[in-house]
Design an enzyme around this catalytic site. Structure first.
Site, PDB file in Angstrom:
ATOM      1  N   GLU A 497       0.300   7.147  -2.061  1.00  0.00           N
ATOM      2  CA  GLU A 497       0.689   8.158  -3.047  1.00  0.00           C
ATOM      3  C   GLU A 497      -0.471   9.122  -3.256  1.00  0.00           C
ATOM      4  OE1 GLU A 497       1.587   5.393  -6.171  1.00  0.00           O
ATOM      5  OE2 GLU A 497       2.929   4.348  -4.796  1.00  0.00           O
ATOM      6  N   GLU A 528       5.041   0.977  -3.523  1.00  0.00           N
ATOM      7  CA  GLU A 528       3.923   0.137  -3.069  1.00  0.00           C
ATOM      8  C   GLU A 528       4.366  -0.961  -2.105  1.00  0.00           C
ATOM      9  OE1 GLU A 528       4.443   1.070  -6.175  1.00  0.00           O
ATOM     10  OE2 GLU A 528       2.703   2.308  -6.620  1.00  0.00           O
ATOM     11  N   GLN A 550      -2.565   3.059  -5.263  1.00  0.00           N
ATOM     12  CA  GLN A 550      -3.327   4.026  -6.065  1.00  0.00           C
ATOM     13  C   GLN A 550      -4.272   3.378  -7.068  1.00  0.00           C
ATOM     14  OE1 GLN A 550      -1.240   7.247  -8.457  1.00  0.00           O
ATOM     15  NE2 GLN A 550      -1.954   8.315  -6.628  1.00  0.00           N
ATOM     16  N   ASP A 553      -3.936  -2.095 -10.483  1.00  0.00           N
ATOM     17  CA  ASP A 553      -2.854  -2.634 -11.324  1.00  0.00           C
ATOM     18  C   ASP A 553      -1.503  -2.617 -10.592  1.00  0.00           C
ATOM     19  OD1 ASP A 553      -4.060  -2.490 -14.420  1.00  0.00           O
ATOM     20  OD2 ASP A 553      -4.982  -1.152 -12.963  1.00  0.00           O
ATOM     21  N   TYR A 554      -1.342  -1.698  -9.638  1.00  0.00           N
ATOM     22  CA  TYR A 554      -0.037  -1.565  -8.983  1.00  0.00           C
ATOM     23  C   TYR A 554       0.068  -2.403  -7.710  1.00  0.00           C
ATOM     24  CZ  TYR A 554      -0.455   2.191 -12.281  1.00  0.00           C
ATOM     25  OH  TYR A 554      -0.697   2.882 -13.432  1.00  0.00           O
ATOM     26  N   HIS A 595      -4.538   0.811 -16.131  1.00  0.00           N
ATOM     27  CA  HIS A 595      -5.524   1.483 -15.287  1.00  0.00           C
ATOM     28  C   HIS A 595      -6.866   0.781 -15.406  1.00  0.00           C
ATOM     29  CE1 HIS A 595      -2.471   4.615 -15.777  1.00  0.00           C
ATOM     30  NE2 HIS A 595      -2.906   5.092 -14.642  1.00  0.00           N
TER      31      HIS A 595
END
Ligand SMILES: Cc1ncc(C[n+]2csc(CCOP(=O)(O)OP(=O)(O)O)c2C)c(N)n1
Length: 796
Positions: A497, A528, A550, A553-554, A595
């Site tokens: 992304e 993701e 990115q 956390d993701y 984040h």
């Protein structure tokens, strides 16, 4: 002279005969495959194998599909595809049974060496030195998995690689990997599994990317017992997916509906549609309906429990083999007698192959059991009770019809417990050790690369940093490095992304898409799971993807693919496939609940099979990228979110220097206490150490650099021998990665003997970090926390 008419007639007869022979051959394969299913189930029900899942009911569709699977193509499928495997010549009946028994010999089960349940196929992609084979001229099977729809993300990547090979001019030199991107990825899936998000995300991404992906949905109306009306809107995946259908001026996918018993119809549609996929790279989905499952889902249950008597009767009537037979009669292709002969011969063939597989699997174990029985029988003991116990154990072992390795090892072990003083106890122990070593190799090897392409074999090269090296922002180091890397290595791709146009959110790739091309550095949708799958498929095909998540956390969105698929690929194929992808992400401290995560405990516990790098700055990160790119191991690299604007000196040998994995670095020497940490937290610790220094407390700070592997040379315990105090700090939850480091050092390095005070961990709070700078301060360990704990330790 023969008339033109007569010649034409003869030619027609010849081509009819060729066609008839092909059909008969297919019929034979269908019969063999059905017999394998029937006999396979019996093997489980009689206790010779643990579990069985079979492809009965899908034979005819897979025969049709197999005709168009060409050398260079890939399959990413699931456990119903035995007929396809038989028809393509990629699996023999004997090999199928070897896997059913769990034969750990790669020569017998060439897919997984007994590591996978039955009907989980794979072919060899890399040679024993870690070099990619001639995949462009082989039929390739990426290793199957049991979690439903898990084949989808990988399939996207396998298909996407064709696009890379077609577009990448510099890639044409690798003609062992592709012929101009002509390769299709065939992907099979059950109708109920299309309910998973994996399926939808993959289909959407394929429609956007326009990649040669051909998805075959075997629709038998159920997901184990749950009918498709509970699974799919409108009870039909082709209806539900209509919005993705390509029209003349749009991207998208082509969709076909077919009947699983219609041999001729399927052959015709597959031929045209797949040729189009090959040429245009427009993906396709074949919704194959009216599939049956004559024996039910698996050996774990019976379908009479959930199918109505009407449904069961319908399945008998519409059995694909029965229908194929009827079609052959109607078209004058065969007769009862001929087919009956084929059936009799096929059944005999399957029985023989099963027996051969059975013997090959059990003979070595029987030999070990016999050797053990003899050893036990001949053990010299003077106690009559012990003597009878050993005789009894020996007899029991000899009488086992299907002994397991564990029975043998257990017996050897118990014998040494019963008669430790016997003069022959040493022989028994020796044999036990020999078998234990062999079993480790059979069952526990290849979690990571063991060849010369192991990341652990990449030698360290120090960065060359001159006195007058320019001091630049961290992201500029990455940027200059990636620029050089993309120039040097045409196999490297970066995507994710915001990776393409703006060159990632922290500018590591800024400006590089313009320079190196939109096909090398590209933006993806927010997906993701399939970003990871895309990277996985590319890596399997010999490319070197750097896929970006990115923010750390993701990673959770992509964790299933990483954990179930990437981390197990090398292991579950016993080293026959490697997927050296790099997941690049950024994490630890910033602001906001999503984040600022640093869930390293979760990550390292779910990703054994990957290396996990936690560089403290961007120079170290570059050195790790270089190491990883020289190896075949997959890895996750977590850059420090708050490190992109910190100043660092630019090394002169950006493409050459290599940071060794599993080798910590002492970033500050000291005498009183050893502090072990990684990533952003190190800067907090450095602040604390400077303040403690003023109080006369001298801290030694160790950056572990990688959590997997962890301090392979046991350097931390050496520090502890000097300081006798140790504190592990990180930003994970209590009991997370700090506890892992504690365990590795205190237990793994036997460091407890050097402790003067109790060792400690200092972590974040158990909750996610509250928002803002104060949220960070009160949620994550701060310098004051470090100072407080160390003062306590000094007082203890
Ligand atoms: C993620 C996950 N959830 C559940 C299961 C258990 N499971 C195995 S097969 C299956 C049904 C799959 O049905 P379908 O996709 O229609 O394929 P079929 O077996 O009918 O060919 C289920 C629920 C699993 N393997 N993985």
């Amino acid at each position: 002279m023969e008339s033109a008419e007569s010649i034409q007639h003869k030619e027609d007869m010849i081509s009819f005969e060729v066609f008839r022979k092909t059909v008969l051959e297919d019929f034979k394969t269908a019969i063999i495959s059905r017999e394998v299913s029937l006999l396979g189930r019996r093997e489980v029900l009689t206790g010779k194998a643990k579990f069985g899942i079979f492809g009965d009911g899908k034979e005819v569709a897979q025969l049709a599909m197999a005709k168009f699977f060409q050398p260079g193509d890939f399959r990413s499928g699931y456990y119903r595809d035995q007929t396809f495997m038989f028809a393509t010549g990629l699996c023999s009946v004997e090999q199928f049974f070897a896997q059913l028994y769990g034969d750990p010999d790669l020569k017998n089960d060439p897919f997984s060496a007994g590591r996978q349940m039955n009907a989980h196929f794979a072919t060899k992609f890399v040679d024993d030195n870690g070099n990619w084979l001639d995949l462009a001229n082989r039929k390739n099977i990426s290793a199957d998995m049991a979690p439903t729809a898990s084949q989808m993300p990988r399939a996207l990547g396998l298909a996407f690689a064709s696009k890379c090979f077609r577009q990448g001019l510099q890639l044409s030199q690798f003609d062992n990997l592709s012929h101009n991107g002509n390769e299709i990825c065939f992907c099979t899936i059950g109708d109920a599994s299309t309910t998973e998000g994996h399926f939808w995300e993959t289909m959407n991404a394929a429609g956007v990317l326009q990649v040669p992906l051909a998805v075959f949905v075997w629709d038998d109306g159920y997901g184990i017992s749950v009918p498709k009306n509970f699974q799919t809107t409108k009870g039909s995946i082709s209806e539900a997916l209509k919005g993705l259908e390509k029209n003349e001026d749009s991207n998208g996918i082509h969709i076909y509906k077919l009947k699983a018993w219609d041999y001729a119809g399927m052959c015709q549609v597959f031929e045209d549609a797949l040729q189009r996929v090959r040429e245009t790279h427009v993906p396709v989905m074949f919704h194959v309906e009216e599939v049956t499952q004559p024996q039910g889902h698996s050996t774990s249950g019976s379908h009479e429990r959930y199918k109505s008597s009407e449904r069961l009767a319908w399945e008998k009537e519409w059995d694909c083999i029965k229908k194929m037979k009827e079609w052959m009669f109607e078209n004058g292709l065969s007769n009862e007698e001929e087919l009956s002969d084929i059936e009799i011969a096929a059944k005999e063939y399957v029985r023989e192959a099963r027996q051969t597989a059975f013997n090959k699997y059990f003979d070595p174990i029987k030999e070990q059991a016999a050797n053990t029985a003899t050893l036990l029988k001949e053990m010299v003991v003077h106690d009559i009770d012990k003597y009878s116990q050993l005789q009894q154990m020996s007899n029991e072992l000899s009488s086992l019809k299907e002994p397991q390795r564990r029975d043998v090892l257990r017996a050897l072990c118990i014998a040494t417990e019963v008669a430790p003083d016997s003069p022959s106890a040493d022989d028994v122990k020796l044999y036990y050790q020999e078998l234990l070593t062999e079993s480790k190799q059979l069952y526990n090897s290849h979690l990571y690369n063991q060849s010369n392409k192991s990341a652990l074999k990449v030698a360290e090269i120090k960065p060359l940093i001159s006195f007058d090296a320019p001091l630049v922002n961290g992201f500029e180091i990455l940027n200059k490095y990636f620029d050089a890397l993309f120039t040097q290595n045409p196999k490297v791709y970066a995507f994710g992304e915001d990776v393409g146009h703006i060159g990632d959110v922290n500018q590591g790739l800024a400006g590089l898409q313009d320079k190196h091309g939109k096909d090398r550095i590209l933006d993806t949708g927010i997906r993701e799971l399939t970003i990871v799958g895309q990277a996985l498929g590319m890596a399997l095909r010999g490319l070197r993807p750097i896929a970006e998540i990115q923010y750390l956390d993701y990673l959770l969105y992509g964790l299933q693919v990483l954990s179930d698929d990437v981390a197990t690929t090398h292991f579950r194929t016993k080293g026959q496939q490697s997927c050296p992808l790099i997941i690049r992400t950024r994490g630890h401290r910033l602001e906001g609940i999503w984040h600022s995560g640093s869930p390293l405990g979760m990550i390292i516990n779910s990703l054994r099979g990957l290396y996990v790098c936690v560089p403290r700055n961007m120079v170290q990160a570059v050195g790790m990228y270089n190491t990883l790119l020289a190896s075949n191991d997959p890895a996750l690299v977590i850059e420090c979110l708050n490190g992109y604007r910190l100043k660092e000196k630019m090394p002169a040998n950006l493409l050459e220097f290599a940071v060794p994995l599993g080798v910590p670095e002492i970033v500050k020497e000291g005498d009183d206490v050893t502090i072990v940490s990684y990533g952003s937290t190190l800067r907090i610790i450095q602040d604390a150490a400077e303040r403690l220094h003023k109080e006369g407390i001298s801290c030694e700070i160790i950056d572990v650099q990688t959590l997997l592997p962890f301090d392979i040379n046991h350097m931390i315990v050496e520090s502890l021998k000097k300081t006798n105090r140790i504190l592990f700090v990180d930003e994970d939850v209590p009991g997370g990665a700090a506890a892992y480091m504690y365990n590795q050092v205190i237990e793994g390095q036997r460091a407890f003997q050097w402790l003067d005070v109790s060792p400690r961990t200092l972590t974040a709070e158990a909750h996610r970090a509250s928002y803002g700078s104060d949220g960070d301060y009160f949620s994550k360990p701060n310098a004051e926390d470090v100072i407080r704990v160390i003062r306590e330790m000094m007082r203890e």
